[in-house]
Design an enzyme around this catalytic site. Structure first.
Site, PDB file in Angstrom:
ATOM      1  N   TYR A 174      -9.968   3.758   5.698  1.00  0.00           N
ATOM      2  CA  TYR A 174     -11.347   3.539   6.529  1.00  0.00           C
ATOM      3  C   TYR A 174     -11.586   2.210   6.971  1.00  0.00           C
ATOM      4  O   TYR A 174     -11.293   1.088   6.144  1.00  0.00           O
ATOM      5  CB  TYR A 174     -12.584   3.949   5.737  1.00  0.00           C
ATOM      6  CG  TYR A 174     -14.104   3.603   6.413  1.00  0.00           C
ATOM      7  CD1 TYR A 174     -14.445   4.628   7.205  1.00  0.00           C
ATOM      8  CD2 TYR A 174     -14.780   2.586   6.311  1.00  0.00           C
ATOM      9  CE1 TYR A 174     -15.477   4.153   8.030  1.00  0.00           C
ATOM     10  CE2 TYR A 174     -15.897   2.382   6.949  1.00  0.00           C
ATOM     11  CZ  TYR A 174     -16.204   3.326   7.713  1.00  0.00           C
ATOM     12  OH  TYR A 174     -17.513   2.980   8.597  1.00  0.00           O
ATOM     13  N   TRP A 183     -12.775  -0.825  10.259  1.00  0.00           N
ATOM     14  CA  TRP A 183     -13.270  -1.062  11.836  1.00  0.00           C
ATOM     15  C   TRP A 183     -12.169  -1.735  12.470  1.00  0.00           C
ATOM     16  O   TRP A 183     -12.301  -1.636  13.957  1.00  0.00           O
ATOM     17  CB  TRP A 183     -14.730  -2.187  11.807  1.00  0.00           C
ATOM     18  CG  TRP A 183     -15.920  -1.188  12.003  1.00  0.00           C
ATOM     19  CD1 TRP A 183     -16.235  -0.373  11.071  1.00  0.00           C
ATOM     20  CD2 TRP A 183     -16.732  -1.404  12.943  1.00  0.00           C
ATOM     21  NE1 TRP A 183     -17.694   0.326  11.701  1.00  0.00           N
ATOM     22  CE2 TRP A 183     -17.695  -0.656  12.757  1.00  0.00           C
ATOM     23  CE3 TRP A 183     -16.925  -2.193  14.164  1.00  0.00           C
ATOM     24  CZ2 TRP A 183     -18.960  -0.540  13.585  1.00  0.00           C
ATOM     25  CZ3 TRP A 183     -17.808  -2.012  14.964  1.00  0.00           C
ATOM     26  CH2 TRP A 183     -18.903  -1.213  14.628  1.00  0.00           C
TER      27      TRP A 183
HETATM   28  N1  LIG Z   1     -23.095  -2.768   0.022  1.00  0.00           N
HETATM   29  C1  LIG Z   1     -22.810  -2.402   1.214  1.00  0.00           C
HETATM   30  N2  LIG Z   1     -21.547  -2.038   1.498  1.00  0.00           N
HETATM   31  C2  LIG Z   1     -21.359  -1.836   2.707  1.00  0.00           C
HETATM   32  C3  LIG Z   1     -22.331  -1.636   3.651  1.00  0.00           C
HETATM   33  C4  LIG Z   1     -23.629  -2.145   3.215  1.00  0.00           C
HETATM   34  O1  LIG Z   1     -24.589  -2.055   4.242  1.00  0.00           O
HETATM   35  N3  LIG Z   1     -23.806  -2.394   1.964  1.00  0.00           N
HETATM   36  N4  LIG Z   1     -21.885  -1.182   4.963  1.00  0.00           N
HETATM   37  C5  LIG Z   1     -20.854  -0.234   4.987  1.00  0.00           C
HETATM   38  C6  LIG Z   1     -20.631  -0.023   6.587  1.00  0.00           C
HETATM   39  S1  LIG Z   1     -21.622   0.547   7.417  1.00  0.00           S
HETATM   40  C7  LIG Z   1     -19.209  -0.161   7.005  1.00  0.00           C
HETATM   41  S2  LIG Z   1     -18.953   0.395   8.590  1.00  0.00           S
HETATM   42  C8  LIG Z   1     -18.221  -0.858   5.989  1.00  0.00           C
HETATM   43  C9  LIG Z   1     -17.390  -1.747   6.842  1.00  0.00           C
HETATM   44  O2  LIG Z   1     -16.075  -1.803   5.986  1.00  0.00           O
HETATM   45  P1  LIG Z   1     -14.638  -2.161   6.778  1.00  0.00           P
HETATM   46  O3  LIG Z   1     -14.622  -1.702   8.105  1.00  0.00           O
HETATM   47  O4  LIG Z   1     -13.526  -2.092   5.989  1.00  0.00           O
HETATM   48  O5  LIG Z   1     -14.853  -3.731   7.113  1.00  0.00           O
HETATM   49  P2  LIG Z   1     -14.345  -4.733   7.861  1.00  0.00           P
HETATM   50  O6  LIG Z   1     -14.554  -6.400   7.288  1.00  0.00           O
HETATM   51  O7  LIG Z   1     -14.500  -4.740   9.269  1.00  0.00           O
HETATM   52  O8  LIG Z   1     -12.618  -4.623   7.690  1.00  0.00           O
HETATM   53  C10 LIG Z   1     -11.671  -4.489   8.558  1.00  0.00           C
HETATM   54  C11 LIG Z   1     -10.322  -5.035   8.081  1.00  0.00           C
HETATM   55  O9  LIG Z   1      -9.210  -4.807   9.011  1.00  0.00           O
HETATM   56  C12 LIG Z   1      -8.502  -5.886   9.359  1.00  0.00           C
HETATM   57  N5  LIG Z   1      -8.098  -5.961  10.693  1.00  0.00           N
HETATM   58  C13 LIG Z   1      -8.802  -6.192  11.801  1.00  0.00           C
HETATM   59  N6  LIG Z   1      -8.059  -6.008  12.568  1.00  0.00           N
HETATM   60  C14 LIG Z   1      -6.824  -5.149  12.476  1.00  0.00           C
HETATM   61  C15 LIG Z   1      -5.666  -4.735  13.148  1.00  0.00           C
HETATM   62  O10 LIG Z   1      -5.416  -4.408  14.041  1.00  0.00           O
HETATM   63  N7  LIG Z   1      -4.584  -4.277  12.224  1.00  0.00           N
HETATM   64  C16 LIG Z   1      -5.066  -4.374  10.681  1.00  0.00           C
HETATM   65  N8  LIG Z   1      -4.037  -3.830  10.099  1.00  0.00           N
HETATM   66  N9  LIG Z   1      -5.941  -5.044  10.209  1.00  0.00           N
HETATM   67  C17 LIG Z   1      -7.028  -5.521  11.128  1.00  0.00           C
HETATM   68  C18 LIG Z   1      -9.670  -7.282   9.100  1.00  0.00           C
HETATM   69  O11 LIG Z   1      -8.920  -8.480   8.788  1.00  0.00           O
HETATM   70  C19 LIG Z   1     -10.359  -6.693   7.892  1.00  0.00           C
HETATM   71  O12 LIG Z   1      -9.716  -7.072   6.884  1.00  0.00           O
HETATM   72  O13 LIG Z   1     -18.869  -1.502   5.059  1.00  0.00           O
HETATM   73  C20 LIG Z   1     -19.808  -0.722   4.526  1.00  0.00           C
HETATM   74  N10 LIG Z   1     -19.968  -1.282   3.081  1.00  0.00           N
HETATM   75  N1  LIG Z   2     -24.066  -8.708  12.942  1.00  0.00           N
HETATM   76  C1  LIG Z   2     -23.381  -7.616  12.456  1.00  0.00           C
HETATM   77  N2  LIG Z   2     -23.966  -6.487  13.326  1.00  0.00           N
HETATM   78  C2  LIG Z   2     -23.556  -5.211  12.725  1.00  0.00           C
HETATM   79  C3  LIG Z   2     -22.647  -5.025  11.802  1.00  0.00           C
HETATM   80  C4  LIG Z   2     -22.203  -6.287  11.085  1.00  0.00           C
HETATM   81  O1  LIG Z   2     -21.345  -6.233   9.915  1.00  0.00           O
HETATM   82  N3  LIG Z   2     -22.590  -7.543  11.527  1.00  0.00           N
HETATM   83  N4  LIG Z   2     -22.120  -3.972  11.516  1.00  0.00           N
HETATM   84  C5  LIG Z   2     -22.183  -2.754  12.218  1.00  0.00           C
HETATM   85  C6  LIG Z   2     -22.279  -1.324  11.742  1.00  0.00           C
HETATM   86  S1  LIG Z   2     -20.423  -0.913  10.924  1.00  0.00           S
HETATM   87  C7  LIG Z   2     -23.341  -0.388  11.327  1.00  0.00           C
HETATM   88  S2  LIG Z   2     -22.925   0.876  10.633  1.00  0.00           S
HETATM   89  C8  LIG Z   2     -24.489  -1.066  11.667  1.00  0.00           C
HETATM   90  C9  LIG Z   2     -25.522  -0.865  10.496  1.00  0.00           C
HETATM   91  O2  LIG Z   2     -26.868  -0.709  10.950  1.00  0.00           O
HETATM   92  P1  LIG Z   2     -28.012  -0.861   9.801  1.00  0.00           P
HETATM   93  O3  LIG Z   2     -27.817  -0.084   8.664  1.00  0.00           O
HETATM   94  O4  LIG Z   2     -29.481  -0.509  10.514  1.00  0.00           O
HETATM   95  O5  LIG Z   2     -28.029  -2.407   9.550  1.00  0.00           O
HETATM   96  P2  LIG Z   2     -28.305  -3.164   8.157  1.00  0.00           P
HETATM   97  O6  LIG Z   2     -28.346  -4.644   8.588  1.00  0.00           O
HETATM   98  O7  LIG Z   2     -27.552  -2.699   6.814  1.00  0.00           O
HETATM   99  O8  LIG Z   2     -30.027  -2.736   7.786  1.00  0.00           O
HETATM  100  C10 LIG Z   2     -31.039  -3.178   8.525  1.00  0.00           C
HETATM  101  C11 LIG Z   2     -32.197  -3.389   7.784  1.00  0.00           C
HETATM  102  O9  LIG Z   2     -32.699  -2.145   7.092  1.00  0.00           O
HETATM  103  C12 LIG Z   2     -33.393  -2.610   6.178  1.00  0.00           C
HETATM  104  N5  LIG Z   2     -33.568  -1.496   4.925  1.00  0.00           N
HETATM  105  C13 LIG Z   2     -32.714  -1.399   4.021  1.00  0.00           C
HETATM  106  N6  LIG Z   2     -33.038  -0.669   3.111  1.00  0.00           N
HETATM  107  C14 LIG Z   2     -34.214   0.160   3.314  1.00  0.00           C
HETATM  108  C15 LIG Z   2     -34.993   1.004   3.052  1.00  0.00           C
HETATM  109  O10 LIG Z   2     -34.849   1.537   2.051  1.00  0.00           O
HETATM  110  N7  LIG Z   2     -36.029   1.278   3.930  1.00  0.00           N
HETATM  111  C16 LIG Z   2     -36.440   0.804   5.006  1.00  0.00           C
HETATM  112  N8  LIG Z   2     -37.393   0.963   5.722  1.00  0.00           N
HETATM  113  N9  LIG Z   2     -35.533  -0.127   5.345  1.00  0.00           N
HETATM  114  C17 LIG Z   2     -34.713  -0.745   4.766  1.00  0.00           C
HETATM  115  C18 LIG Z   2     -33.144  -3.923   5.634  1.00  0.00           C
HETATM  116  O11 LIG Z   2     -34.430  -4.563   5.534  1.00  0.00           O
HETATM  117  C19 LIG Z   2     -32.076  -4.025   6.620  1.00  0.00           C
HETATM  118  O12 LIG Z   2     -32.257  -5.409   6.963  1.00  0.00           O
HETATM  119  O13 LIG Z   2     -24.773  -2.501  12.131  1.00  0.00           O
HETATM  120  C20 LIG Z   2     -23.632  -2.830  12.869  1.00  0.00           C
HETATM  121  N10 LIG Z   2     -23.804  -4.137  13.317  1.00  0.00           N
HETATM  122 MO   LIG Z   3     -20.838   0.759   9.718  1.00  0.00          MO
END
Ligand SMILES: Nc1nc2c(c(=O)[nH]1)N[C@H]1C(S)=C(S)[C@@H](COP(=O)(O)OP(=O)(O)OC[C@H]3O[C@@H](n4cnc5c(=O)[nH]c(N)nc54)[C@H](O)[C@@H]3O)O[C@H]1N2
Ligand SMILES: Nc1nc2c(c(=O)[nH]1)N[C@H]1C(S)=C(S)[C@@H](COP(=O)(O)OP(=O)(O)OC[C@H]3O[C@@H](n4cnc5c(=O)[nH]c(N)nc54)[C@H](O)[C@@H]3O)O[C@H]1N2
Ligand SMILES: [Mo]
Length: 795
Positions: A111, A113
């Site tokens: 998994y 991005w």
């Molecule tokens: N506690 C907590 N944990 C969370 C979340 C949260 O809200 N709270 N959010 C979750 C969510 S929504 C998501 S989507 C995940 C994100 O988790 P990831 O998608 O695993 O996070 P990234 O940091 O985007 O990791 C991408 C990695 O790929 C590498 N990379 C970039 N481009 C390339 C490429 O072209 N080739 C290769 N081989 N590598 C590359 C980058 O250097 C980086 O290390 O995290 C989740 N984890």
């Molecule tokens: N800059 C930046 N933007 C991103 C990303 C990033 O890594 N960086 N990641 C992208 C990805 S992969 C994803 S999936 C999306 C995620 O999008 P979201 O999951 O919507 O984003 P978060 O910032 O994790 O959470 C937004 C807000 O939800 C609120 N929240 C948390 N828990 C609760 C709850 O139980 N109840 C309520 N009502 N509110 C709560 C928190 O205050 C938090 O600031 O964002 C995308 N956009």
């Molecule tokens: Mo995500």
């Protein structure tokens, strides 16, 4: 002489300025109204000391040390090897594992991005390679929205992501809606991002347009900052994890006052009566009225009653963001929000009703869909096994165990080789100490990375990969109407190669190079995918030929227009003619199917389940603060944590943690101090920001600081940098989705007096020079993990 080269990233499009092959700076594109500051910060990371410059193999792995739980991976030195040696090791190990343990022992879920680019798509390349090699165990759903992806098809039918095109766009909201109630808010920091790329960041401008048109916003969230100040939102701080209860309280209020839309519920929904029996307490003796909800949520009963009234008397829109479902029983708030919108009478009216994920990306609510764009051709995976994406540690720890998933029974496969490419599990997974224990178990971990982040340090074989600035490609974002040329800005650092080139070399060694590359060069593939897109779109788009596109850098695609299948407007107009693809053809307020699964943690209708960890749990005696580990404003996940913008956001080198001044005062904590955030699972250091924008009882610490364990491999060891996943629980939302529940975590915070250790997250591991390797099996020699493959002398 300076050259200007277009750049496409998940956080926008930029222009790189290059002088004699050296990347000088990255500038915003002049046509982007709200460019992200993450782009310019990429420059310093391009050649920092964390770059992986040569293939490297963990010393203990090379020496054939047996699997040693609790040690080795994460703390060992690495030996740099030649590409030829690396290709030998990886191809031989793939052969050995497949022969001895079967193809399902190879985990290619991987998994993550990765980076923008249609051709150099890490997942696409890896899956194509592994599928041609015999197959792999894959993964289902995402860390973003696993609960939503599994529940929504039961409730509103359609593809899990079809909501993107079925919910109202911002333009329609501005034109028609009076009241937006946003559970989890509309954090503009998140709309910097669009998976795959984008040209113009538009969410801010669209939100301003709504405000100018008189739309009122209600922000139900633990953070005031989840809605931008200019939107002038009413902030209702809610106890994290209790949104379902707030919605139930409003639903009960609508029902007992007769404010609900009986006609829509009768014609377009099914099962309202059974749900109503739950609301009134007929089923379980508990009336889910506003007073009941107030006790759970911390929002006043009168406030909930008033909001229920306004939702039913105004043209209203109910939004849930993704974070709300990234918690224990995360299916419930999503399901319940649809039910509440159905009751409110707004579903299926222009610009009103229900939607999810607004402002989580610059795509949601901005545009419905976009025209076809070709991608790396997929090859069917011959292995049927898969795991729900967030069950990776469970699978490693408990192979053979049977788990539930959306009505099925899945046997967790035994994984022997992990192949990760384009993701960072030591960023994204919950309970990193548990993951570390699980991660010691497989025979071999292969990772392609550009930087020595934690996942690279926890691998056995690290293959250095070119970044998105170091390869030719073109980009197209999620519902963004552009194709963006991405010519190589500079040569790959050190000996790094593209993922494709690495897989092509492995495929050559394993005997299927022609099937993998189809005899095309990399630029040949880019041209081919572009031409495929052009042909498919034909007259509708009249795209220029590839050479013109490559020179002009951006072309616009035609907007796709609805109506989209499963639209709520058509459902409201004529449910017989336009049924949904649910079993009943209607919105399922009661799902016979889910009910038939017999789960104790997901019933046939939306329901309040107490989360395992929340501010009213017994555990809050010991850990009285709720951890909100949301997305970082300063980067995308862990990407470019080593970039200038993210580094600039740190406090004395630590990730910032924001808490309410009252919670800080009670603990003797002052602004700018280093604190320790801790619970029974682990602890990390962070730098404190005090703010009234965070409700009391909550600490906000974004994800993405590269994990920096003091003693890697030792359970519970302190993280010097501030990665919240040392604190989160690796607990599935429920047996239905098995999704991650990162947002359900309790912690406490204390001052860290005493010396503050240096952050070593960005330091490479100890690298042993290749001369110390005294034996290496020649190409073609079968390798056996128990016999050792090579011997590396010395410390
Ligand atoms: N506690 C907590 N944990 C969370 C979340 C949260 O809200 N709270 N959010 C979750 C969510 S929504 C998501 S989507 C995940 C994100 O988790 P990831 O998608 O695993 O996070 P990234 O940091 O985007 O990791 C991408 C990695 O790929 C590498 N990379 C970039 N481009 C390339 C490429 O072209 N080739 C290769 N081989 N590598 C590359 C980058 O250097 C980086 O290390 O995290 C989740 N984890
Ligand atoms: N800059 C930046 N933007 C991103 C990303 C990033 O890594 N960086 N990641 C992208 C990805 S992969 C994803 S999936 C999306 C995620 O999008 P979201 O999951 O919507 O984003 P978060 O910032 O994790 O959470 C937004 C807000 O939800 C609120 N929240 C948390 N828990 C609760 C709850 O139980 N109840 C309520 N009502 N509110 C709560 C928190 O205050 C938090 O600031 O964002 C995308 N956009
Ligand atoms: Mo995500």
């Amino acid at each position: 002489m300076e050259r200007r080269v277009p750049v496409a990233t998940h956080w926008g499009s930029f222009v790189a300025v290059v002088d004699s092959g050296r990347l000088v700076r990255i500038e915003p594109r002049p046509d982007d109204p709200a460019p992200s500051p993450i782009g310019p910060g990429m420059v310093t990371a391009a050649d920092d000391s964390a770059r992986v410059l040569r293939p490297a193999v963990r010393r203990g792995w090379l020496n054939g040390e047996p699997r040693t739980p609790g040690a080795a991976r994460g703390s060992d030195a690495f030996v740099e090897v030649s590409w030829d040696q690396a290709i030998t090791l990886v191809s031989e190990e793939l052969r050995r594992v497949r022969a001895q343990h079967g193809n399902s022992a190879v985990f290619g879920g991987s998994y993550g991005w990765a980076s923008a680019g249609r051709f150099h798509n890490a997942q696409g390349q890896l899956h194509r390679f592994l599928a041609l090699d015999g197959g792999y165990t894959g993964s289902r759903n995402t860390y973003s929205t696993a609960a939503l992806e599994v529940i929504l098809p039961h409730v509103i039918g359609g593809h899990p992501w079809s909501h993107q095109s079925r919910m109202p766009m911002w333009d329609a909201i501005a034109g028609n809606c009076e009241l937006v109630v946003a559970f989890g808010g509309l954090a503009l920091k998140n709309s910097q991002i669009n998976p795959g790329g984008l040209v113009k960041h538009r969410t801010q401008e669209l939100l301003r347009r709504c405000r100018a048109a008189g739309v009122r916003f209600v922000n139900i969230s633990p953070l005031r900052s989840d809605v931008a100040g200019f939107a002038d939102a009413e902030w209702l701080p809610v106890i994290p994890g209790t949104d379902t209860a707030a919605m139930l309280g409003m639903a009960h209020t609508m029902l007992v006052n007769g404010w609900h839309d009986e006609d829509f519920l009768r014609r377009c929904c099914t099962g309202f009566d059974r749900f109503a029996a739950y609301l009134t307490g007929e089923l379980d003796g508990v009336r889910k009225d506003a007073a009941w909800a107030a006790k759970i949520t911390g929002i006043g009963a009168d406030v909930l009653v008033d909001l229920a009234r306004r939702l039913t008397t105004r043209r209203s829109l109910i939004m849930v963001n993704y974070a709300v479902q990234r918690g224990d029983h995360g299916e419930q708030p999503v399901w319940m929000s649809v039910v509440l919108a159905a009751m409110a009478g707004s579903l299926g009216r222009p610009g009103c009703g229900w939607g999810t994920g607004y402002a989580t990306m610059d795509a949601t609510g901005v545009a419905e869909d976009r025209a076809f764009v070709a991608s790396v051709p997929a090859v069917a995976n011959p292995v049927p096994d898969f795991i729900p994406v967030a069950r990776i540690a469970d699978t490693l720890l408990h192979p053979g165990e049977v788990i539930d998933y959306d009505g099925r029974r899945l046997t967790l496969p035994e994984l022997r080789l992990i192949y990760w490419c384009g993701g960072n599990p030591f960023h994204h997974h919950q309970d990193l100490h548990r993951l570390t224990r699980a991660w010691q178990l497989p025979d071999t971990v292969v990772v392609h990375e550009a930087w020595w982040n934690t996942t690279a340090k926890f691998a056995d074989i690290v293959l250095p990969v070119a970044t998105s600035l170091e390869r030719d490609d073109f980009a197209a974002g999620f519902s963004d109407p552009h194709l963006i040329a991405m010519p190589k800005v500079r040569e790959p650092a050190g000996e790094s190669r593209t993922d494709h080139a690495i897989f092509a070399a492995l495929a050559a060694r394993l005997g299927f190079e022609r099937e993998f590359t189809e005899s095309r060069s990399e630029i040949g593939w880019v041209r081919h995918l572009y031409e495929q897109t052009r042909e498919k779109l034909g007259e509708a788009a009249a795209l220029p030929g590839f050479d013109d596109f490559w020179r002009s850098s951006t072309v616009e695609l035609p907007a796709s227009t609805g109506p989209y299948p499963g639209s709520f407007e058509s459902l409201r107009a004529d449910p017989q003619r336009f049924p949904l693809t649910t079993p009943s053809g209607r919105i399922e307020i009661f799902s016979e199917e889910i009910d038939s699964f017999g789960y104790d943690d997901c019933a046939g209708h939306p329901k309040w389940f107490e989360p395992a960890e929340w501010l009213r749990a017994g555990l809050s005696d010991r850990f009285p603060l709720h951890l909100i580990s949301n997305q970082p404003a300063s980067r995308l996940h862990s990407q470019y944590d080593n970039g200038g913008h993210s580094l600039g956001s740190k406090i004395r080198g630590r990730e910032p943690a924001t808490i309410n001044p009252s919670d800080a005062a009670a603990r003797g904590i002052e602004s700018g101090m280093i604190v320790r955030v801790y619970n029974d699972r682990g602890s990390c250091l962070a730098g404190v920001i005090l703010s009234d924008d965070v409700m009391p009882g909550v600490v906000q610490l974004s994800t993405g600081a590269w994990w920096d364990p003091v003693e890697p491999g030792q359970s519970g060891t302190l993280d010097r940098h501030g990665n919240p996943n040392v604190l989160t629980a690796d607990r599935p939302c429920s047996r239905l989705s098995q999704g991650p529940s990162a947002l359900s975590a309790l912690v406490d915070v204390e001052r860290h007096d005493g010396p503050v250790p240096d952050v070593l997250a960005f330091a490479p591991p100890r690298l042993v020079p290749p001369e110390r390797m005294i034996q290496f099996p020649p190409s073609g020699t079968p390798l056996d993990i128990r016999q050792g493959r090579a011997y590396v002398a010395g410390p």
